[in-house]
Design an enzyme around this catalytic site. Sequence first.
Site, PDB file in Angstrom:
ATOM      1  N   ALA A  71       0.969  -1.238  -0.070  1.00 25.53           N
ATOM      2  CA  ALA A  71      -0.016   0.016   0.133  1.00 25.53           C
ATOM      3  C   ALA A  71       0.960   1.154  -0.003  1.00 25.53           C
ATOM      4  O   ALA A  71       0.363   2.373  -0.539  1.00 25.53           O
ATOM      5  CB  ALA A  71      -0.962   0.007   1.332  1.00 25.53           C
ATOM      6  N   THR A  72       2.055   1.294   0.563  1.00 26.99           N
ATOM      7  CA  THR A  72       2.957   2.249   0.610  1.00 26.99           C
ATOM      8  C   THR A  72       3.278   2.842  -0.575  1.00 26.99           C
ATOM      9  O   THR A  72       3.080   4.096  -1.109  1.00 26.99           O
ATOM     10  CB  THR A  72       4.127   2.199   1.570  1.00 26.99           C
ATOM     11  OG1 THR A  72       3.824   1.805   2.844  1.00 26.99           O
ATOM     12  CG2 THR A  72       5.130   3.304   1.280  1.00 26.99           C
ATOM     13  N   ALA A 200      -1.521  -6.912   0.592  1.00 27.48           N
ATOM     14  CA  ALA A 200      -2.162  -8.230   1.076  1.00 27.48           C
ATOM     15  C   ALA A 200      -1.788  -8.527   2.487  1.00 27.48           C
ATOM     16  O   ALA A 200      -2.652  -9.356   3.104  1.00 27.48           O
ATOM     17  CB  ALA A 200      -0.994  -8.930  -0.027  1.00 27.48           C
ATOM     18  N   CYS A 325       3.502   5.952  18.307  1.00 23.27           N
ATOM     19  CA  CYS A 325       4.433   7.089  18.173  1.00 23.27           C
ATOM     20  C   CYS A 325       5.255   6.806  17.081  1.00 23.27           C
ATOM     21  O   CYS A 325       5.641   5.687  16.770  1.00 23.27           O
ATOM     22  CB  CYS A 325       5.039   7.173  19.407  1.00 23.27           C
ATOM     23  SG  CYS A 325       5.857   5.801  20.030  1.00 23.27           S
TER      24      CYS A 325
HETATM   25  C1  LIG Z   1      -0.229  -0.770   6.585  1.00 23.43           C
HETATM   26  C2  LIG Z   1      -0.741   0.405   6.091  1.00 23.43           C
HETATM   27  C3  LIG Z   1      -0.352   0.943   4.981  1.00 23.43           C
HETATM   28  C4  LIG Z   1       0.949   0.802   4.309  1.00 23.43           C
HETATM   29  O1  LIG Z   1       0.811  -0.732   3.888  1.00 23.43           O
HETATM   30  P1  LIG Z   1       2.128  -1.473   3.275  1.00 23.43           P
HETATM   31  O2  LIG Z   1       1.780  -2.519   2.256  1.00 23.43           O
HETATM   32  O3  LIG Z   1       2.690  -1.951   4.653  1.00 23.43           O
HETATM   33  O4  LIG Z   1       3.177  -0.603   2.785  1.00 23.43           O
HETATM   34  C5  LIG Z   1      -1.003   2.167   4.391  1.00 23.43           C
HETATM   35  N1  LIG Z   1      -2.031   2.675   4.886  1.00 23.43           N
HETATM   36  C6  LIG Z   1      -2.718   1.835   5.978  1.00 23.43           C
HETATM   37  C7  LIG Z   1      -3.880   2.481   6.806  1.00 23.43           C
HETATM   38  C8  LIG Z   1      -1.982   0.860   6.554  1.00 23.43           C
HETATM   39  O5  LIG Z   1      -2.676   0.068   7.552  1.00 23.43           O
END
Ligand SMILES: *Cc1c(COP(=O)(O)O)cnc(C)c1O
Length: 384
Positions: A71-72, A200, A325
């Site tokens: 997601a990042t 995922a 934090c």
């Molecule tokens: C975990 C998370 C991300 C980042 O996802 P990754 O796949 O770990 O990079 C972004 N937004 C939210 C709300 C998350 O919980």
Amino acid sequence: MIYLDHQASTPTDSRVVQAMLPFFTEHCGNPASRHHSPGSFASEAVETARRQVANLIGARSPREILFTSGATEAINLALKGIAKANASGGRHLITSMIEHKATLDACARLEAQGFEVTRLPVDCLGRVSPQDVESAIRPDTLLVSLLHGHNEVGTLQPVGEIGAICRGRGVLFHVDAAQTAGKVPLDVEAAKIDLCSISAHKFHGPKGVGALYVRLRPRIAIEPLLDGGGQERGLRSGTLNVPGIVGLGVACELALHDMDQEGERLTLLRNRLFERLSEAVAGLTLSGHPSERLPGNLNVSFPIEDSYDLMMRLPDLAVSAGSACSSGSMEPSHSFRAMGIPDSIARSAIRFGLGRFTTPDDIERAADMVIRAVLRLPVSGSIG
Ligand SMILES: *Cc1c(COP(=O)(O)O)cnc(C)c1O
């Protein structure tokens, strides 16, 4: 060890692992090498996963799904990609004060590059007001980006209402659904979402793989973050992570299959945990929305000085500080501050995150452990 940190990450379902394994060994083809059968086999597996992801979020076409490293990356591609490709049409973005770091930091970098960012406030339960979104939209606004389910307090945003406003005003709408995909019904068509990021490992898939949904029509201009082989319609170059993508696809299918029952089961377990804790300990505070929240999330503050003191006494329970934090500082999170929660409540918050393999017995034992540990700690405000 009882694992109750499912908002941080989840165990990969063994059915997902089984589906992934052959793609490390037997099926080693590069999906770009469709001229031979190992390549075309890998390519077909990737396309199956694309359909599975599209199906989970209600995308009209699998072509609207781009695979990323999580997601990042999806959030960075959405925000920076849209901003840079459309800067001639405007330089203004709207987000909230309680976003994940990926969104906050991508926005800060864009600001340093001459874009303007409005960060909307939230109420004390962590909700963005659709009216605030409406009034923040300007003629030069390119994009509204909001998270769907909050990673600390679990609050769900009214994305359907906000999507309708954005569509009405001709502004793109990106949703960070990392915490909600696979857990809460999400339909990008119904909610008028234009871009959506998922990961995922937040719903029993593998780490290091995710996807960005990008609506096909009308066409959205996006500048890629990576240059290279032109995979994923030129928007995400690099050889595809085939085992991870296969795992993501299966995780989507499993999650969709029993989303409603699983949501109810986790809500009951979560409520049971809160009931046990509040019966035994006076002065608990629940943070986040009481009902509009992730089924598996409970964020509770205890009448103690610091949640780290409590976690140190819980070696067999994996939970997180409720107010995560940043980089080990003792400052309450930006989200708690934005919700107007006093620092003393933020500092003593624990986040419990339940998942697919959490059992009623886990909850009873976790409650026992926490209650025993809390009752041994000094009450906050007392001397010594
Ligand atoms: C975990 C998370 C991300 C980042 O996802 P990754 O796949 O770990 O990079 C972004 N937004 C939210 C709300 C998350 O919980």
